[in-house]
Design a protein around this motif. Structure first.
Motif, PDB file in Angstrom:
ATOM      1  N   MET A   1       0.841  -1.213   0.000  1.00 11.33           N
ATOM      2  CA  MET A   1       0.000   0.000   0.000  1.00 11.33           C
ATOM      3  C   MET A   1       0.866   1.249   0.000  1.00 11.33           C
ATOM      4  O   MET A   1       1.829   1.352   0.739  1.00 11.33           O
ATOM      5  N   ASP A   2       0.543   2.164  -0.822  1.00 13.21           N
ATOM      6  CA  ASP A   2       1.276   3.422  -0.916  1.00 13.21           C
ATOM      7  C   ASP A   2       0.764   4.400   0.134  1.00 13.21           C
ATOM      8  O   ASP A   2      -0.424   4.521   0.355  1.00 13.21           O
ATOM      9  N   LEU A   3       1.686   5.083   0.781  1.00  8.44           N
ATOM     10  CA  LEU A   3       1.261   6.055   1.789  1.00  8.44           C
ATOM     11  C   LEU A   3       1.243   7.478   1.235  1.00  8.44           C
ATOM     12  O   LEU A   3       0.995   8.422   1.968  1.00  8.44           O
ATOM     13  N   ASP A   4       1.490   7.612  -0.064  1.00  7.03           N
ATOM     14  CA  ASP A   4       1.374   8.940  -0.643  1.00  7.03           C
ATOM     15  C   ASP A   4      -0.098   9.243  -0.865  1.00  7.03           C
ATOM     16  O   ASP A   4      -0.817   8.521  -1.562  1.00  7.03           O
ATOM     17  N   ALA A   5      -0.543  10.306  -0.243  1.00  3.40           N
ATOM     18  CA  ALA A   5      -1.968  10.615  -0.254  1.00  3.40           C
ATOM     19  C   ALA A   5      -2.528  10.703  -1.674  1.00  3.40           C
ATOM     20  O   ALA A   5      -3.552  10.083  -1.987  1.00  3.40           O
ATOM     21  N   ARG A   6      -1.833  11.427  -2.528  1.00  2.42           N
ATOM     22  CA  ARG A   6      -2.362  11.630  -3.879  1.00  2.42           C
ATOM     23  C   ARG A   6      -2.489  10.323  -4.649  1.00  2.42           C
ATOM     24  O   ARG A   6      -3.473  10.063  -5.328  1.00  2.42           O
TER      25      ARG A   6
ATOM     26  N   MET B   1      -2.810   7.344  -3.338  1.00  2.00           N
ATOM     27  CA  MET B   1      -3.880   6.542  -2.747  1.00  2.00           C
ATOM     28  C   MET B   1      -5.237   6.973  -3.286  1.00  2.00           C
ATOM     29  O   MET B   1      -6.072   6.147  -3.670  1.00  2.00           O
ATOM     30  N   LEU B   2      -5.444   8.277  -3.299  1.00  2.00           N
ATOM     31  CA  LEU B   2      -6.727   8.794  -3.752  1.00  2.00           C
ATOM     32  C   LEU B   2      -6.939   8.470  -5.230  1.00  2.00           C
ATOM     33  O   LEU B   2      -7.997   7.955  -5.623  1.00  2.00           O
ATOM     34  N   ALA B   3      -5.914   8.743  -6.038  1.00  2.00           N
ATOM     35  CA  ALA B   3      -6.041   8.517  -7.474  1.00  2.00           C
ATOM     36  C   ALA B   3      -6.326   7.047  -7.771  1.00  2.00           C
ATOM     37  O   ALA B   3      -7.201   6.715  -8.576  1.00  2.00           O
ATOM     38  N   ASP B   4      -5.606   6.153  -7.080  1.00  2.00           N
ATOM     39  CA  ASP B   4      -5.798   4.734  -7.312  1.00  2.00           C
ATOM     40  C   ASP B   4      -7.213   4.278  -6.970  1.00  2.00           C
ATOM     41  O   ASP B   4      -7.682   3.251  -7.454  1.00  2.00           O
ATOM     42  N   SER B   5      -7.864   5.028  -6.115  1.00  2.00           N
ATOM     43  CA  SER B   5      -9.228   4.653  -5.744  1.00  2.00           C
ATOM     44  C   SER B   5     -10.264   5.456  -6.519  1.00  2.00           C
ATOM     45  O   SER B   5     -11.461   5.359  -6.241  1.00  2.00           O
ATOM     46  N   GLY B   6      -9.810   6.260  -7.445  1.00  2.00           N
ATOM     47  CA  GLY B   6     -10.749   7.028  -8.251  1.00  2.00           C
ATOM     48  C   GLY B   6     -11.380   8.180  -7.503  1.00  2.00           C
ATOM     49  O   GLY B   6     -12.449   8.663  -7.865  1.00  2.00           O
ATOM     50  N   LEU B   7     -10.709   8.609  -6.451  1.00  2.00           N
ATOM     51  CA  LEU B   7     -11.229   9.746  -5.686  1.00  2.00           C
ATOM     52  C   LEU B   7     -10.503  11.017  -6.117  1.00  2.00           C
ATOM     53  O   LEU B   7      -9.304  10.996  -6.406  1.00  2.00           O
ATOM     54  N   ARG B   8     -11.237  12.115  -6.127  1.00  2.00           N
ATOM     55  CA  ARG B   8     -10.611  13.374  -6.506  1.00  2.00           C
ATOM     56  C   ARG B   8      -9.576  13.783  -5.466  1.00  2.00           C
ATOM     57  O   ARG B   8      -9.768  13.555  -4.271  1.00  2.00           O
ATOM     58  N   ILE B   9      -8.535  14.382  -5.958  1.00  2.75           N
ATOM     59  CA  ILE B   9      -7.468  14.833  -5.071  1.00  2.75           C
ATOM     60  C   ILE B   9      -7.791  16.242  -4.610  1.00  2.75           C
ATOM     61  O   ILE B   9      -7.742  17.188  -5.390  1.00  2.75           O
ATOM     62  N   THR B  10      -8.143  16.362  -3.358  1.00  2.31           N
ATOM     63  CA  THR B  10      -8.471  17.681  -2.812  1.00  2.31           C
ATOM     64  C   THR B  10      -7.600  17.936  -1.583  1.00  2.31           C
ATOM     65  O   THR B  10      -7.096  16.993  -0.955  1.00  2.31           O
ATOM     66  N   ALA B  11      -7.466  19.178  -1.249  1.00  2.00           N
ATOM     67  CA  ALA B  11      -6.610  19.548  -0.132  1.00  2.00           C
ATOM     68  C   ALA B  11      -7.066  18.886   1.168  1.00  2.00           C
ATOM     69  O   ALA B  11      -6.243  18.317   1.888  1.00  2.00           O
TER      70      ALA B  11
ATOM     71  N   ALA C   1      -4.817  16.324   3.351  1.00  2.00           N
ATOM     72  CA  ALA C   1      -4.470  16.709   4.724  1.00  2.00           C
ATOM     73  C   ALA C   1      -4.928  15.653   5.732  1.00  2.00           C
ATOM     74  O   ALA C   1      -4.223  15.361   6.701  1.00  2.00           O
ATOM     75  N   VAL C   2      -6.100  15.078   5.520  1.00  4.79           N
ATOM     76  CA  VAL C   2      -6.596  14.052   6.438  1.00  4.79           C
ATOM     77  C   VAL C   2      -5.705  12.816   6.372  1.00  4.79           C
ATOM     78  O   VAL C   2      -5.323  12.251   7.406  1.00  4.79           O
ATOM     79  N   ILE C   3      -5.333  12.428   5.173  1.00  2.00           N
ATOM     80  CA  ILE C   3      -4.459  11.255   5.037  1.00  2.00           C
ATOM     81  C   ILE C   3      -3.108  11.538   5.691  1.00  2.00           C
ATOM     82  O   ILE C   3      -2.583  10.700   6.431  1.00  2.00           O
ATOM     83  N   ASP C   4      -2.578  12.723   5.444  1.00  2.00           N
ATOM     84  CA  ASP C   4      -1.292  13.067   6.067  1.00  2.00           C
ATOM     85  C   ASP C   4      -1.408  13.037   7.592  1.00  2.00           C
ATOM     86  O   ASP C   4      -0.502  12.579   8.291  1.00  2.00           O
ATOM     87  N   ALA C   5      -2.523  13.522   8.105  1.00  2.00           N
ATOM     88  CA  ALA C   5      -2.728  13.509   9.559  1.00  2.00           C
ATOM     89  C   ALA C   5      -2.752  12.074  10.063  1.00  2.00           C
ATOM     90  O   ALA C   5      -2.193  11.764  11.128  1.00  2.00           O
ATOM     91  N   LEU C   6      -3.383  11.179   9.297  1.00  2.00           N
ATOM     92  CA  LEU C   6      -3.462   9.781   9.718  1.00  2.00           C
ATOM     93  C   LEU C   6      -2.109   9.097   9.657  1.00  2.00           C
ATOM     94  O   LEU C   6      -1.855   8.140  10.387  1.00  2.00           O
ATOM     95  N   VAL C   7      -1.244   9.562   8.783  1.00  2.00           N
ATOM     96  CA  VAL C   7       0.107   8.997   8.740  1.00  2.00           C
ATOM     97  C   VAL C   7       0.834   9.348  10.037  1.00  2.00           C
ATOM     98  O   VAL C   7       1.521   8.521  10.630  1.00  2.00           O
TER      99      VAL C   7
END
Lengths: 144, 144
Positions: free
Chosen positions: B1-6, B8-18, B22-28
């Motif tokens: 699993m990649d821990l790069d937020a962008r 992760m989001l892109a791979d799941s088809g989710l839009r990349i938003t600030a 930020a939430v993913i970075d906080a969870l890291v």
DNA sequence: CGGTCTCTTTTGAATTGATCAAATCAAATG
DNA sequence: CATTTGATTTGATCAATTCAAAAGAGACCG
């Protein structure tokens, strides 16, 4: 363990009151019930009882070891009278129904984690998630 | 699993938003955090983010399998990025701190209940309760 | 048997954690 | 760059639970 409400209360040094007896009786009938379900049941026989009293009683029962409080994810707290034997629960992911699962003594070691991160482990709580018979049959009926 | 937020989001088809990044970075940084803790952390770098957005993001992450939601008894829901490996948790009964516990593969059978009451079991969730190092040391210091 | 003390219940409000909904806003596609 | 679709904000609402003060009722004692 005695299931007579008055005996249970007296043995724990708790005053015997109508709401307490009614809550215990409700828990005998509904072995894994949430506060509002217990309140509804108690209201049938003791309509003047407040929801607050039910919360108080459940808290008292839990504090004195007469009841156990479990909190499955996504569910309000549930209470059960079966205490003192470290048993676990199966929860239906469809309807939320809960059933008891005995702790298989022979397998106790499995519940000791390998790496504890320095924690002094006091107990292991296991929740099994699945689909109960009724929900499984209902979903099969729907699909076909 | 990649821990790069962008990624992760892109791979799941989710839009990349600030807010999502930020939430993913906080969870890291905080591997087992509640919504309000994440909101506080996100607010440091992205002050215009609403608590609601944090809830939305966490819900989306969970829905898309990028985050896992756990709900220890007595705690608000916690989120973690470690997904896809059926691991468990130790929770400190004093401070609420959570640590991961690997599922010991060799012991997997232990997590099959003997009597399932007709339930089709999908998974077993284990929560260990104990006292973490810091809390244990703190209480020893207090007693003496 | 009644008084007294303490605990319990009621009443009403407040809190926490989380969700819903409408309007605004922004990411991604062509 | 315009459009479309999805995300975020704003503000309200909800569910589960707890807190607090006043009224009420068990239990023990004389």
């Amino acid at each position: 363990m005695d299931l007579d409400a008055r005996t249970m209360l007296a043995d724990s040094g708790l005053r015997i009151t109508a709401p307490r007896v009614a809550v215990i009786d409700a828990l005998v009938e509904m072995p894994h019930a949430a506060a509002d379900a217990i309140f509804a049941k108690v209201s049938e026989t003791l309509p003047r009882t407040s929801l607050q009293a039910v919360y108080n009683v459940l808290g008292d029962l839990a504090t004195h070891g007469l009841a156990r409080r479990i909190e499955p994810a996504g569910s309000p707290a549930l209470y059960e009278l079966r205490v003192g034997d470290n048993h676990h629960h199966v929860v239906c992911t469809h309807c939320g129904k809960v059933a008891d699962v005995d702790c298989s003594v022979g397998h106790a070691p499995c519940l000791t984690p390998s790496e504890t991160h320095g924690f002094a482990i006091a107990e292991a709580e296991v929740t099994y998630w699945g689909v109960c018979t009724e929900c499984r049959e209902a979903s099969v009926a729907t699909v076909h």
